[in-house]
Design an enzyme around this catalytic site. Structure first.
Site, PDB file in Angstrom:
ATOM      1  N   GLY A 168      62.658  37.307  25.012  1.00 39.10           N
ATOM      2  CA  GLY A 168      61.655  37.174  26.063  1.00 39.10           C
ATOM      3  C   GLY A 168      60.430  36.430  25.561  1.00 39.10           C
ATOM      4  O   GLY A 168      59.905  36.737  24.490  1.00 39.10           O
ATOM      5  N   ALA A 169      59.978  35.430  26.347  1.00 42.84           N
ATOM      6  CA  ALA A 169      58.839  34.604  25.926  1.00 42.84           C
ATOM      7  C   ALA A 169      57.698  34.678  26.928  1.00 42.84           C
ATOM      8  O   ALA A 169      56.963  33.710  27.127  1.00 42.84           O
ATOM      9  CB  ALA A 169      59.287  33.157  25.739  1.00 42.84           C
ATOM     10  N   GLY A 201      54.199  37.140  28.103  1.00 45.71           N
ATOM     11  CA  GLY A 201      52.993  37.508  27.362  1.00 45.71           C
ATOM     12  C   GLY A 201      53.262  38.388  26.157  1.00 45.71           C
ATOM     13  O   GLY A 201      52.740  38.145  25.056  1.00 45.71           O
ATOM     14  N   PHE A 255      38.479  45.698  40.347  1.00 48.47           N
ATOM     15  CA  PHE A 255      39.896  45.824  40.694  1.00 48.47           C
ATOM     16  C   PHE A 255      40.187  47.269  41.080  1.00 48.47           C
ATOM     17  O   PHE A 255      39.452  48.192  40.697  1.00 48.47           O
ATOM     18  CB  PHE A 255      40.776  45.415  39.501  1.00 48.47           C
ATOM     19  CG  PHE A 255      41.648  44.226  39.772  1.00 48.47           C
ATOM     20  CD1 PHE A 255      41.098  42.959  39.853  1.00 48.47           C
ATOM     21  CD2 PHE A 255      43.009  44.356  39.964  1.00 48.47           C
ATOM     22  CE1 PHE A 255      41.898  41.847  40.096  1.00 48.47           C
ATOM     23  CE2 PHE A 255      43.811  43.258  40.202  1.00 48.47           C
ATOM     24  CZ  PHE A 255      43.260  41.990  40.276  1.00 48.47           C
ATOM     25  N   GLN A 268      56.177  50.464  41.348  1.00 50.56           N
ATOM     26  CA  GLN A 268      54.973  50.144  42.109  1.00 50.56           C
ATOM     27  C   GLN A 268      55.277  49.118  43.187  1.00 50.56           C
ATOM     28  O   GLN A 268      55.913  48.097  42.922  1.00 50.56           O
ATOM     29  CB  GLN A 268      53.897  49.577  41.178  1.00 50.56           C
ATOM     30  CG  GLN A 268      52.606  49.265  41.905  1.00 50.56           C
ATOM     31  CD  GLN A 268      51.485  48.978  40.938  1.00 50.56           C
ATOM     32  OE1 GLN A 268      51.268  47.824  40.568  1.00 50.56           O
ATOM     33  NE2 GLN A 268      50.785  50.002  40.506  1.00 50.56           N
ATOM     34  N   HIS A 313      53.373  46.606  45.396  1.00 52.08           N
ATOM     35  CA  HIS A 313      52.055  45.966  45.504  1.00 52.08           C
ATOM     36  C   HIS A 313      51.676  45.917  46.976  1.00 52.08           C
ATOM     37  O   HIS A 313      52.487  45.530  47.816  1.00 52.08           O
ATOM     38  CB  HIS A 313      52.092  44.559  44.917  1.00 52.08           C
ATOM     39  CG  HIS A 313      50.739  44.002  44.633  1.00 52.08           C
ATOM     40  ND1 HIS A 313      49.861  43.632  45.640  1.00 52.08           N
ATOM     41  CD2 HIS A 313      50.086  43.754  43.463  1.00 52.08           C
ATOM     42  CE1 HIS A 313      48.743  43.188  45.094  1.00 52.08           C
ATOM     43  NE2 HIS A 313      48.854  43.247  43.778  1.00 52.08           N
ATOM     44  N   LEU A 351      53.315  37.202  45.936  1.00 53.62           N
ATOM     45  CA  LEU A 351      52.167  38.034  45.600  1.00 53.62           C
ATOM     46  C   LEU A 351      50.833  37.419  46.040  1.00 53.62           C
ATOM     47  O   LEU A 351      50.572  36.242  45.812  1.00 53.62           O
ATOM     48  CB  LEU A 351      52.139  38.271  44.086  1.00 53.62           C
ATOM     49  CG  LEU A 351      50.951  39.058  43.514  1.00 53.62           C
ATOM     50  CD1 LEU A 351      50.975  40.490  44.016  1.00 53.62           C
ATOM     51  CD2 LEU A 351      50.983  39.027  41.998  1.00 53.62           C
ATOM     52  N   GLU A 358      45.420  41.328  43.878  1.00 59.23           N
ATOM     53  CA  GLU A 358      44.409  42.334  44.184  1.00 59.23           C
ATOM     54  C   GLU A 358      43.003  41.772  43.986  1.00 59.23           C
ATOM     55  O   GLU A 358      42.025  42.286  44.521  1.00 59.23           O
ATOM     56  CB  GLU A 358      44.632  43.547  43.280  1.00 59.23           C
ATOM     57  CG  GLU A 358      43.924  44.804  43.687  1.00 59.23           C
ATOM     58  CD  GLU A 358      44.432  45.984  42.871  1.00 59.23           C
ATOM     59  OE1 GLU A 358      43.584  46.728  42.365  1.00 59.23           O
ATOM     60  OE2 GLU A 358      45.659  46.144  42.741  1.00 59.23           O
ATOM     61  N   ARG A 390      46.889  51.175  43.734  1.00 60.15           N
ATOM     62  CA  ARG A 390      47.870  50.448  44.539  1.00 60.15           C
ATOM     63  C   ARG A 390      48.789  51.351  45.354  1.00 60.15           C
ATOM     64  O   ARG A 390      49.153  51.025  46.478  1.00 60.15           O
ATOM     65  CB  ARG A 390      48.696  49.536  43.623  1.00 60.15           C
ATOM     66  CG  ARG A 390      47.891  48.363  43.138  1.00 60.15           C
ATOM     67  CD  ARG A 390      48.667  47.509  42.162  1.00 60.15           C
ATOM     68  NE  ARG A 390      47.870  46.335  41.801  1.00 60.15           N
ATOM     69  CZ  ARG A 390      48.239  45.440  40.894  1.00 60.15           C
ATOM     70  NH1 ARG A 390      49.375  45.598  40.248  1.00 60.15           N
ATOM     71  NH2 ARG A 390      47.471  44.406  40.622  1.00 60.15           N
ATOM     72  N   HIS A 403      56.900  45.451  43.066  1.00 53.35           N
ATOM     73  CA  HIS A 403      56.095  44.617  42.173  1.00 53.35           C
ATOM     74  C   HIS A 403      56.298  44.919  40.689  1.00 53.35           C
ATOM     75  O   HIS A 403      56.371  44.005  39.874  1.00 53.35           O
ATOM     76  CB  HIS A 403      54.620  44.822  42.536  1.00 53.35           C
ATOM     77  CG  HIS A 403      53.658  44.000  41.738  1.00 53.35           C
ATOM     78  ND1 HIS A 403      53.700  42.625  41.715  1.00 53.35           N
ATOM     79  CD2 HIS A 403      52.613  44.355  40.941  1.00 53.35           C
ATOM     80  CE1 HIS A 403      52.731  42.161  40.942  1.00 53.35           C
ATOM     81  NE2 HIS A 403      52.063  43.186  40.456  1.00 53.35           N
ATOM     82  N   ARG A 440      50.614  52.248  37.899  1.00 53.60           N
ATOM     83  CA  ARG A 440      49.801  51.360  37.063  1.00 53.60           C
ATOM     84  C   ARG A 440      48.583  50.853  37.827  1.00 53.60           C
ATOM     85  O   ARG A 440      48.680  50.519  38.996  1.00 53.60           O
ATOM     86  CB  ARG A 440      50.636  50.159  36.597  1.00 53.60           C
ATOM     87  CG  ARG A 440      49.819  49.120  35.848  1.00 53.60           C
ATOM     88  CD  ARG A 440      50.677  47.990  35.345  1.00 53.60           C
ATOM     89  NE  ARG A 440      51.202  47.120  36.370  1.00 53.60           N
ATOM     90  CZ  ARG A 440      50.515  46.176  37.020  1.00 53.60           C
ATOM     91  NH1 ARG A 440      49.226  46.005  36.768  1.00 53.60           N
ATOM     92  NH2 ARG A 440      51.101  45.402  37.917  1.00 53.60           N
TER      93      ARG A 440
END
Length: 595
Positions: free
Chosen positions: A14-15, A17, A119, A240, A242, A252, A255, A286, A353, A398
């Site tokens: 996985g590339a 973050g 947020f 979750q 969203h 998306l 928020e 959320r 989400h 989250r």
């Protein structure tokens, strides 16, 4: 089936973050590091993160990591592990400033500091009022983050294997992880990536649902590989939704739109969130906002000809603010909703989400499983970070912008732990267990020889519709029970999928079939875990677990303040306790969650 072996100190799957941040740590420490990714790194799903990354920098007003920790524990509905949450919130400022030094182009205040916006669920002084905590680069924060970290990895000579798909973990008889098998999408070649440290950063699995903000690549590959290798999946019932996906498209709407002053309105033009969260209003967490929106729709106050969405209104904002702070959102509204948000509201509806659950880890990024000596025995050689991992900092729900923070903090932490382990015990690569490699290759062999099987696309749709109907925003006991039976039927169909094209070069049909093998593990674990949890907590709300004097909001701390663990073998559930003791401060005591 023929394969070759390539040896590395570390292999990262996985590339996005988390994978890029872990790779920086390893490569800059001088270790030979391979990153396997289905897409080019700057096209990983982190690119879709819009609103920002949480850190209590206090650039616009007073803030403190302890307030951030309190908000995260409260947001998690007390299912988050408080040691990991403290670790994340304390590390936030350091990780964001590091990112700034990598060259990430954050928006700036007039004083030249990193710009921060409010947020949902982020409050000052232990829940008093909304605070500006989200560090943003307009509404393209994830995009900017990927580019900054990819450039850093290029400088550090990280070796990328782009358009490769990891297939399965390789473990020896003692349970140590020795690497992964993977397929080159271009040629169909199989390679065993042998490593002393294997880090999963495979992201989410939102494609188990019919309506999702997730990219088509988010197929739960890490979770599927872990489950097949005997690793349990933690808290998979918690998904979750969203609040603001574009109605009909699922794309998306950050928020950050509400952080900049956006207001949710029903068909009467009423700002309805004042009824559900009088203090935080549109910036409640959320799950609270999503349920409020669905309630408005269910009670007939939805908008449109079918009364099936609500409106997100920013027409009262200065157009210059929208063009400066939310330029991408305006483009999305025009492209996918057919409205110019400067002039008219955006039609929105809750959309799948983020998964709060995943591969169980500690805050050092090490994968942990229940064993003879403790509930959290380390799996040697195996690490996980980001959305595929469950540390658990998000618990049952989250908070916005804690996902990008999760990537940074635990991507770095997993990389640091791997570096320390490699330094302390430098060793040669172990011999590969042939049986484990054969098991991994059996899935590919089956697809190459299967005839008269089920259609991959139709089976995938069956799975997505089952999840959407039976495990959505609100959950019902009878629908969950039916859902368990239905998803098991779909699982049987997945075991017999057939691809008509057996060619090797860029065979996307084979890739989609292999992805479905991973998706079904996630779907089954979600449905089984959700049916078993007889309470409402965070994003998991059951109609049969109503509010009562003993259990406010249906949350049952007496019986259900515990993490669920789903094992593929035997389709069984186990549980482990939530860590309520932080690292240095007092426990944040249980209380009713209200905004």
């Amino acid at each position: 089936m023929a394969y070759t072996v390539r040896k590395f100190d570390a292999v990262i799957v996985g590339a996005g973050g988390a994978g890029l941040r872990a790779a920086i740590q390893l490569s800059e420490s001088g270790y030979k590091t391979a990153v396997i990714t289905k897409v080019f790194p700057t096209r990983s799903h982190t690119v879709a993160a819009q609103g920002g990354v949480a850190a209590s920098l206090g650039n616009s007003e007073e803030d403190h990591w302890h307030w951030h920790m309190y908000d995260t524990v409260k947001g998690s509905d007390w299912l988050g592990d408080q040691d990991a949450i403290e670790f994340m919130c304390r590390k936030a400022n350091e990780c964001v400033i590091e990112l700034e030094h990598y060259g990430m182009p954050f928006d700036r205040t007039d004083a030249g500091k990193i710009y921060q916006r409010p947020f949902g669920g982020h409050m000052s002084n232990f829940g008093e009022k909304p605070v500006r905590r989200s560090c943003a680069a307009a509404d393209r924060t994830g995009h900017a983050m990927l580019h900054a970290m990819y450039q850093r990895n290029v400088k550090a000579n990280t070796q990328f294997f782009v358009e490769w798909m990891a297939l399965d973990l390789v473990r020896d008889s003692e349970g140590e992880v020795l690497g992964v098998t993977a397929m080159d999408m271009e040629t169909g070649e199989i390679v065993v990536f042998q490593a002393k440290a294997t880090i999963f950063a495979t992201g989410g699995s939102g494609r188990i649902y019919y309506s999702s903000t997730n990219a088509f690549i988010n197929t739960g590959d890490g979770l599927g590989m872990a489950a097949r290798a005997g690793i349990p999946l933690e808290d998979m019932e918690f998904w979750q939704f969203h609040p603001t996906g574009v109605a009909g498209a699922g794309v998306l709407i950050t928020e950050g739109v509400r952080g900049e002053g956006g207001i949710l309105r029903n068909a009467q033009g009423e700002r309805f969130m004042e009824r559900y969260a009088p203090n935080a209003k549109d910036l409640a967490s959320r799950d609270v906002v999503s349920r409020a929106m669905v309630t408005e729709i269910n009670e007939g106050r939805g908008c449109g000809p079918n009364k099936d969405f609500v409106l997100l209104d920013i027409t009262h904002l200065d157009p210059a603010t929208i063009m400066k702070r939310l330029p991408g959102i305006r483009e999305i509204a025009i492209q996918f909703a057919g409205v110019d948000c400067i002039k008219e509201p955006i039609p929105v509806v809750p959309t799948c989400h983020y998964q709060m659950g995943g591969i169980p880890t500690n805050y050092s990024g090490q994968v942990v499983v229940p064993g003879k000596r403790s509930q959290n025995e380390i799996v040697p050689g195996f690490y996980a970070a980001g959305e595929c991992a469950c540390a658990s900092v998000h618990g049952a729900n989250r908070l916005g912008t804690n996902s990008l923070l999760d990537l940074l903090v635990f991507g770095k932490s997993a990389g640091e732990t791997a570096v320390e382990t490699l330094k302390q015990s430098p060793k040669a690569h172990k011999d590969l267990p042939q049986g484990e490699i054969d098991r991994a290759l059996a899935r590919v062999n089956r697809l190459n020889t299967q005839t008269g099987g089920t259609n991959v696309h139709e089976t995938r749709l069956d799975m997505q519709r089952t999840m959407q109907k039976h495990a959505g925003v609100f959950r019902f006991a009878d629908l969950l029970q039916q859902g368990v039976d239905k998803i098991k039927q779909v699982e049987e169909q997945v075991r017999q999928t057939e691809i008509k094209d057996k060619s090797m070069v860029f065979n996307t049909a084979r890739i989609e079939a292999l992805e479905l093998d991973n998706l079904i593990e996630v779907a089954v674990s979600t449905m089984v875990s959700a049916e078993a949890r007889k309470e409402s907590r965070g994003a998991h709300v059951r109609s049969d677990c109503a509010d009562s004097a003993e259990f406010p909001d249906g949350r049952n701390d007496k019986d259900w303040l515990k993490h669920s663990l789903w094992y593929k073998e035997g389709n069984r559930l186990d549980y482990k306790s939530v860590k309520l003791t932080p690292l240095t401060v007092e426990t944040i005591a249980l209380k009713k969650r209200a905004y």
